[in-house]
Design an enzyme around this catalytic site. Structure first.
Site, PDB file in Angstrom:
ATOM      1  N   TYR A 101      23.888   6.799  14.759  1.00 33.18           N
ATOM      2  CA  TYR A 101      25.526   6.752  14.853  1.00 33.18           C
ATOM      3  C   TYR A 101      25.799   7.880  15.183  1.00 33.18           C
ATOM      4  O   TYR A 101      26.220   8.037  13.780  1.00 33.18           O
ATOM      5  CB  TYR A 101      26.536   5.283  14.848  1.00 33.18           C
ATOM      6  CG  TYR A 101      28.078   5.561  14.616  1.00 33.18           C
ATOM      7  CD1 TYR A 101      28.587   4.881  15.736  1.00 33.18           C
ATOM      8  CD2 TYR A 101      28.636   6.525  13.827  1.00 33.18           C
ATOM      9  CE1 TYR A 101      29.699   5.258  15.805  1.00 33.18           C
ATOM     10  CE2 TYR A 101      29.770   6.331  13.545  1.00 33.18           C
ATOM     11  CZ  TYR A 101      30.873   5.832  14.725  1.00 33.18           C
ATOM     12  OH  TYR A 101      32.310   5.826  15.066  1.00 33.18           O
ATOM     13  N   GLU A 191      33.264  10.334  18.930  1.00 33.09           N
ATOM     14  CA  GLU A 191      32.235   9.884  18.631  1.00 33.09           C
ATOM     15  C   GLU A 191      30.888   9.429  19.626  1.00 33.09           C
ATOM     16  O   GLU A 191      31.240   9.642  20.811  1.00 33.09           O
ATOM     17  CB  GLU A 191      32.810   8.771  18.557  1.00 33.09           C
ATOM     18  CG  GLU A 191      31.571   7.281  18.462  1.00 33.09           C
ATOM     19  CD  GLU A 191      32.127   5.517  18.474  1.00 33.09           C
ATOM     20  OE1 GLU A 191      32.577   5.093  17.409  1.00 33.09           O
ATOM     21  OE2 GLU A 191      32.492   5.194  19.989  1.00 33.09           O
TER      22      GLU A 191
END
Ligand code: GDP
Ligand code: MN
Length: 380
Positions: A101, A191
């Site tokens: 992530y 993101e």
């Protein structure tokens, strides 16, 4: 403003962030043609403005050409978190050796941009943040430095996410590019989840989420064009076009207020007296009776509304204009719920006089108005 994954990946390509090719399609036939041109296996991905599509059945790896049509059909028939799927991204399937992530966002408290990283990617980061907060890594970057940051500066950070130096270097380079994209396009979030290592050891953005700061959109006409009207609340958009700020909520008390601060205070006061607002609505500073009519229509579209509380603090906004707007609305259509009005400030006497003889419930103070609204609207 939210944009779709395929559009965010377009921005990634513009900034040199490695991401798989892909084609956005609207029908199963187009998906079949796109997959055929690309070669199997492909991934079909629902393009909706919510996360967790994978879990909801909106992301499917397809290995046989004859399965593309039926799978596309199925995903196009889904509604994910209230949003109907109208577009798919068809993209070559990647081999995944590792999922990480990585994001950059504004930390309001620190007044800095901050990178967030987690070696366990792919899953929802909120879950990890709650269950294993020690796994979440943060790196603050001074705003002035973002656009010119070099990959080398991020090696220490990515070394904690990737065990191979070469992969850490690729990821650090991606971070520098994310930072530049973040600044130059006025994003509030960039993101990548997951950022993967593929079968050849290459670090690639497999998913992309970009949020754009609405207040800076005037600087980016090319980004405004990416807005997907289908995917946004039609009423909220309509309100924007009419110069109103409208946000739908779950309660039963429709609110019509002038000024965002007063609108927030009104919602807090309603809550304080046990009620539950159905919306946030700022009719703005100017007084224009037409805005009031539009505001009424917007509030009344919501079947949960049992009462409307109008709270106007007259300044530039004149109370008599608001009263005229209320009267025009009552003339134009039936308002099937009680209306409570609190008008004070500029031209309040004129405003009150205009409303004399109507069935409106007047309130001398906000407390009084909110209490009455909570009694009629019922508690949450
Ligand atoms: P999200 O659920 O909305 O975040 O959608 P993602 O694009 O992140 O996909 C969810 C998951 O599907 C990923 O974490 C992967 O595990 C899987 N996935 C997505 N694309 C591919 C792909 O190209 N190949 C493989 N093998 N899995 C994929
Ligand atoms: Mn994802």
């Amino acid at each position: 403003m939210k944009i779709h994954e395929y559009q965010a990946k377009g921005l990634f390509r513009e900034y040199g962030i490695p991401t798989p090719d892909g084609q956005a399609v609207r029908t199963a036939d187009e998906a079949v043609a796109a997959a055929e041109a690309m070669g199997l296996p492909v991934v079909l991905k629902a393009q909706v403005h919510v996360g967790g599509r994978g879990k909801a059945g909106g992301v499917k790896v397809v290995t046989k050409q004859e399965d593309v049509g039926p799978t596309a059909e199925k995903i196009l028939g889904l509604t994910i978190k209230d949003l109907p799927v109208r577009q798919l991204l068809v993209t070559p399937a990647a081999d995944i050796a590792k999922e990480v992530y990585l994001s950059i966002l504004i930390d309001r408290g620190a007044r800095k941009a901050v990178f967030i990283g987690c070696a366990d990617g792919g899953v929802e980061i909120e879950v990890t943040a709650k269950e294993a907060p020690e796994k979440i890594l943060r790196l603050e970057v001074p705003a002035a430095h973002l656009a010119t940051a070099k990959g080398l500066e991020f090696h220490n950070f990515t070394a904690k996410l990737f065990s191979h130096a070469d992969q850490a270097a690729q990821a650090a380079d991606i971070m520098a590019k994310m930072a530049r994209l973040f600044v130059e396009k006025d994003c509030s979030l960039v993101e990548i989840n997951p950022l993967i290592v593929d079968g050849k050891g290459k670090v690639v953005a497999l998913d992309a989420k970009v949020l754009l700061d609405d207040n800076a959109l005037f600087r980016h006409p090319e980004l405004v064009a990416l807005r997907d009207m289908d995917s946004e609340d039609a009423d909220e958009l309509n309100a924007k076009e009419e110069g109103l700020s409208f946000i739908r909520l779950d309660g039963s008390i429709g609110c019509m207020v002038n000024g965002a601060g007063l609108a927030m205070a009104t919602m807090d006061t309603i809550k304080h007296f046990g009620g539950d607002p159905a919306n946030f609505l700022d009719v703005g500073g100017s007084s224009n009776p037409k805005k009031v009519v539009t505001a009424f229509k917007m509030i009344l579209k919501d079947p949960n509304v049992k009462v409307i509380l109008i709270n106007i603090f007259g300044g530039i906004t004149r109370c008599d204009d608001i009263a005229r707007g209320i009267l025009a609305s009552l003339e134009e259509f039936e308002v099937p719920v009680p209306i409570i009005v609190r008008l004070i400030g500029t031209n309040e006497a004129e405003g009150r006089a205009l409303l004399e003889g109507t069935e409106l419930i007047s309130a001398a103070t906000l407390e009084q108005g909110a209490t009455k609204a909570a009694r009629i609207g019922g508690t949450a």
